[in-house]
Structures are given as C-alpha cells and as structure tokens.
Scaffold this motif. Structure first.
Motif, short mmCIF file in Angstrom:
data_model
loop_
_atom_site.label_atom_id
_atom_site.label_comp_id
_atom_site.label_asym_id
_atom_site.label_seq_id
_atom_site.Cartn_x
_atom_site.Cartn_y
_atom_site.Cartn_z
N SER A 281 -2.28 7.13 3.13
CA SER A 281 -3.31 6.79 2.15
C SER A 281 -2.89 5.55 1.36
O SER A 281 -1.95 4.84 1.74
N SER A 282 -3.57 5.32 0.24
CA SER A 282 -3.51 4.01 -0.41
C SER A 282 -3.49 4.12 -1.93
O SER A 282 -4.02 5.08 -2.50
N ASP A 283 -2.92 3.10 -2.55
CA ASP A 283 -2.97 2.98 -4.01
C ASP A 283 -4.40 2.77 -4.52
O ASP A 283 -4.68 2.95 -5.70
N TYR A 284 -5.34 2.43 -3.61
CA TYR A 284 -6.72 2.17 -4.02
C TYR A 284 -7.46 3.43 -4.46
O TYR A 284 -8.60 3.35 -4.93
N VAL A 285 -6.82 4.60 -4.33
CA VAL A 285 -7.46 5.82 -4.86
C VAL A 285 -7.38 5.84 -6.39
O VAL A 285 -8.02 6.68 -7.03
N PHE A 286 -6.63 4.91 -6.98
CA PHE A 286 -6.50 4.81 -8.44
C PHE A 286 -7.16 3.53 -8.94
O PHE A 286 -7.29 2.55 -8.21
N GLY A 306 -11.61 2.59 -1.69
CA GLY A 306 -10.83 3.54 -2.46
C GLY A 306 -11.50 4.91 -2.54
O GLY A 306 -10.84 5.95 -2.49
N GLN A 307 -12.82 4.91 -2.65
CA GLN A 307 -13.56 6.17 -2.70
C GLN A 307 -13.38 6.95 -1.40
O GLN A 307 -13.17 8.17 -1.42
N THR A 308 -13.46 6.26 -0.26
CA THR A 308 -13.31 6.96 1.02
C THR A 308 -11.88 7.44 1.22
O THR A 308 -11.67 8.53 1.78
N LYS A 309 -10.91 6.68 0.77
CA LYS A 309 -9.53 7.13 0.91
C LYS A 309 -9.26 8.34 0.01
O LYS A 309 -8.55 9.28 0.40
N ALA A 310 -9.82 8.33 -1.20
CA ALA A 310 -9.66 9.49 -2.10
C ALA A 310 -10.31 10.73 -1.49
O ALA A 310 -9.74 11.83 -1.51
N ALA A 311 -11.51 10.56 -0.92
CA ALA A 311 -12.19 11.69 -0.30
C ALA A 311 -11.39 12.19 0.90
O ALA A 311 -11.28 13.41 1.13
N GLY A 312 -10.83 11.27 1.67
CA GLY A 312 -10.00 11.68 2.81
C GLY A 312 -8.77 12.45 2.37
O GLY A 312 -8.39 13.45 3.00
N ASP A 313 -8.13 12.01 1.29
CA ASP A 313 -6.97 12.74 0.75
C ASP A 313 -7.36 14.17 0.39
O ASP A 313 -6.62 15.12 0.67
N MET A 427 -16.01 -10.06 -3.27
CA MET A 427 -14.77 -9.30 -3.11
C MET A 427 -14.87 -7.98 -3.86
O MET A 427 -15.45 -7.90 -4.95
N ALA A 428 -14.29 -6.95 -3.27
CA ALA A 428 -14.28 -5.62 -3.89
C ALA A 428 -13.33 -5.60 -5.07
O ALA A 428 -12.36 -6.37 -5.12
N PRO A 429 -13.59 -4.74 -6.06
CA PRO A 429 -12.65 -4.60 -7.16
C PRO A 429 -11.34 -4.00 -6.66
O PRO A 429 -11.32 -3.21 -5.72
N ARG A 430 -10.26 -4.41 -7.30
CA ARG A 430 -8.94 -3.95 -6.90
C ARG A 430 -8.18 -3.46 -8.12
O ARG A 430 -8.39 -3.96 -9.23
N PRO A 431 -7.26 -2.48 -7.95
CA PRO A 431 -6.49 -2.00 -9.10
C PRO A 431 -5.55 -3.09 -9.61
O PRO A 431 -4.93 -3.82 -8.83
N VAL A 432 -5.41 -3.16 -10.94
CA VAL A 432 -4.47 -4.13 -11.54
C VAL A 432 -3.05 -3.70 -11.25
O VAL A 432 -2.20 -4.49 -10.86
#
Length: 460
Positions: A281-286, A306-313, A427-432
């Motif tokens: 998975s990815s830091d993009y879940v945050f 990030g939404q799809t990765k969070a749902a997958g988790d 571009m998609a938003p990304r976590p800081v």
C-alpha cells in the motif's frame, strides 16, 4: 477443563498434541479439536473442511506412507496405533522419520508433504483425520507415496509387515530413493513487471512471478488458471498507480477496478485457500497533515488513488492472515524520481523540484527483503510501514543529493513550492508529509538500511 499441550518433533511442522481425556465410570470424554485453544498454543490455523474416519477390524492393519496435498490432524477415537511419519518434502529434512504410539490421549498435526502411516495395535481401532482440502480425482497425481518397509527409513513396525494386513496399493509404492519429493509451496508475486515485482523476483527466485499481462486484478478471470494449492503465500505488488490519471472519469474506474474490486477477489482467494496475503500500500491513504504517520492513523486520502488504496487496505484487513505493507517514494529498476534526476544531471539540465513535501525514499531491494522478513519471521499479521531509514527530506533535497553524487553542484537544483510546480497542470493532490513510522517493523527485528547509503550505491 485441562488444556491440550503441543510439542514439536524432529520433522519441521509435525506437531504432537497431548489431549486431556476425562474418564469416569461411564467411559471417557475428550475435546479432539478445539481451534482457539490449539492455535493459541502454536498449532497452525489450517482450516479443516472434511473429517474422515477409518474403522480397522483387526490388529496389524497397516496403512500408508502417503503424503497428500493437504494438511492433516490425525487422532484415535478408540484403540491404539503405532504412527509413522516421513518428511517427503524437498529440502534438508527429506527422509527424516518420526514414530510414536497413539491412543485417544494423543493427536498429531501432519503438514502437507509429510507422509503419514499407521499400524493398528488392537482390534476395533478407529482412526480419524481432519483435512483442509477435499479429495479430487487428481489428488493421487499430486501425492507422494513411499514403501512401508523401505530399509532406508528404518521403521521398526511392532507387527512385522510380513504378518500385517496391507492393501495391494500400499505394497507397491517405491522406496524413498525413487519417490518424488514434494515441492515446497512457492510464493506467488502479482505485478512482477513493476519495480517492486522485479526486486521480489530477484529475492525469491523460485516464486511464481506473474505480470499484469498474465494475471490482471482488473480481470479476475485471469486468476482462475493459477494452481492455488501449490501457492504458499500471495504477494500483491500489483496496483493502478497513475495518480493524476486516476482523477479522470476513465482513470477513476480503472483505479477502483484494480485497487479495490480486484483486491477483493484476491482476498476471497486467500481466504478460500487460507493463504497469507501481503498487500503493498501507500502513504497516499493519509492526507499528510501529521508529520509522521503510524499504522493506526485513520484514513484521510486526498485523491482518488489514495481513496482506492485506503479501500483496498480495508478489504485486505478482513482476512486474518494479512500483511498490509505501506511504503512511499519507491526507487527500483525502472522509471522513478531518482533515475529521472540522474538523467537530468548527466544531460546538464537544471530542474525545478518541489521543496515543501517531505518523506523518505524506499529502495525496492529493502522493501522486498522486508516483505520476506515478515513472511519468514512469523511476525504478527497486520499493517506495517516500511521505507528506508534516515533523515526526512524534501524532493528537492533528494534531487540535490543525486546531482552531487553525479558531480553537479547542489545549487543546480532550483527549489519551488508545490503550488508553483502544479500551476497550470492537471495534477492530483498529494500529502505534504509522507514520512512513515518504522518503529513497528523494526520491533520485529528487521534492520532497515539508510536511504543515503542506498542512494550512494545506486549512483556509483
């Protein structure tokens, strides 16, 4: 009520279970199988699906040695047997033998690939076994058999085989030297064509490694041809990772199809075959608000990816035998930020790089090694964060490191804000903040190399 006790043997994975038997003037009672108590003591949670019972009318009935493609939990309901087990799996313990006498007070867990045999010592003996797969017409072709009286095994049968009662089939099995060793189950790597997939192939040479063309999570029918009985663990390194395209109507559908629906099918396969599932998975879940993210932080994805990765988790976590391995800023064999910066440095280009997003690099060799560590060490199932160690950096810091290692001045990297870099681009938003806490995986004994050392080696 007294609890059972479990003891290892000289054959890896073959476990003897002492069962409390409670007797009175009416007879006796025992708990022959108790999932919670036995798994708490170390018995594998092997998921039996069928129970078989063999009634043996005479003393001297001798059955085996059979290694079928499933695990067994064998026990005696009444009477006594002499049990014999032979490790028929390929490896250093191949041919190792364990024998013992069994009555109602004892059971044995027999892992897949270990040959099982017994000889009855009393008339009217009832022998039972739980198995975690159903018999199919091809079961014999996937089984290994060994001659009961092979001198190489040295089994001292209480009743000589010349006086025992055997089936014609059991008298015709080959000796150990001519039997077919049982192949150990291999890991299955999905997404073997990606950066992490290539690192996993190098780390696990005998893995069944499938690219998206061979097994596509978005097309579950491509998973149907896999012989799941021969798989020991699933490592899912496949994902839809086009972060910006995921914000488009077509990309949104594709991201959900692979990262959620496809992962859901994979979880059902893992559950059906009781396989450990590693899901990357990815830091993009945050959303990146916290400067460092722990495994228990609630999901707060900013964009579709990030939404799809969070749902997958969340879907993966519904299967108890899971490892969710979250990572960030991956660098491997292929297109990635470090490779791009090295190319620009070599070409004399001076790029503008974002200086207000922070995290750590993850080199695929260390990510692959960490996944293997979780599988091999018996670490508790759950979610783990895994990147390389070292100081937190911005993308511009890392670019400057690459330029310096390539012989260019660090100042040749211009520093810009995310807002400036994204201006005029879709571009998609990304976590800081993408920094992931490493405390949990380090507590399992995994030592993580510093990102700076890996970068230096990559640039040399």
């Amino acid at each position: 009520m007294a609890a059972p006790s479990i003891h290892p043997t000289d054959i890896p994975g073959l476990l003897v279970v002492d069962l409390p038997v409670h007797a009175d003037d009416r007879g006796w009672f025992k708990e022959n199988w108790q999932r919670e108590a036995m798994t708490a003591l170390g018995l594998p949670d092997f998921g039996p699906v069928q129970q078989n019972v063999a009634f043996n009318a005479e003393a001297g009935v001798t059955r085996g040695i059979h290694a079928e493609p499933w695990d067994k939990f064998v026990s005696v309901a009444t009477g006594r047997v002499f049990g014999a087990w032979v490790d028929l799996r390929e490896g250093e313990s191949h041919g190792r033998v364990v024998t013992l006498e069994m009555g109602p007070e004892r059971a044995v867990f027999v892992p897949r690939g270990v040959g099982n045999a017994y000889q009855t010592l009393m008339p009217g003996t009832v022998y039972g076994y739980l198995v975690n797969d159903r018999w199919t017409p091809d079961a014999k072709d996937r089984s290994t058999f060994v001659q009961l009286g092979d001198p190489a095994l040295g089994i001292d049968w209480p009743i000589p085989l010349t006086e025992a009662i055997l089936s014609d089939a059991d008298t015709s099995h080959p000796p150990l030297a001519r039997s077919r060793p049982v192949r150990r189950r291999h890991a299955l790597v999905l997404g073997a064509g990606g950066q992490l997939g290539r690192a996993l192939r190098a780390a696990i040479p005998d893995a069944l490694a499938l690219t998206r063309e061979e097994a596509d999570l978005a097309r579950p029918e491509t998973l149907e041809g896999i012989e799941w009985r021969d798989v020991g663990a699933i490592i899912n390194a496949a994902a839809y990772t086009a972060v910006d395209l995921a914000e488009t109507p077509e990309g949104r559908r594709a991201a959900w199809a692979t990262n959620v629906t496809g992962v859901g099918h994979l979880v059902e396969i893992a559950r059906r075959h009781r396989l450990p599932l590693v899901h990357v998975s990815s830091d993009y879940v945050f959303d990146g608000t916290a400067t460092e993210h722990g495994e228990d932080e609630p999901f707060s994805p900013l964009g579709v990816y990030g939404q799809t990765k969070a749902a997958g988790d969340a879907v993966v976590a519904t299967w108890e035998k899971h490892y969710v391995v979250r990572t960030s800023w991956v660098v491997g064999d292929g297109r990635n930020f470090v490779a791009t910066m090295a190319t620009l440095a070599d070409r004399g280009v001076s790029p503008a790089v974002i200086d207000d997003r922070f995290g750590r690099l993850t080199f695929t060799e260390d990510l692959a090694a960490g996944i293997l560590h979780l599988l091999d060490s018996g670490a508790a199932y759950g979610t783990y964060h895994l990147t390389n160690s070292g100081p937190v950096q911005s993308w511009a810091d890392i670019a400057a490191d690459v330029f310096e290692l390539r012989g260019r001045p660090r100042t040749d990297v211009a520093r810009v804000s995310t807002e400036e870099y994204h201006a005029g681009r879709a571009m998609a938003p990304r976590p800081v903040h993408s920094t992931l806490s490493l405390a949990k995986i380090e507590a399992t004994g995994y030592e993580i190399a510093p990102a700076s050392a890996r970068l230096r080696a990559r640039m040399s």
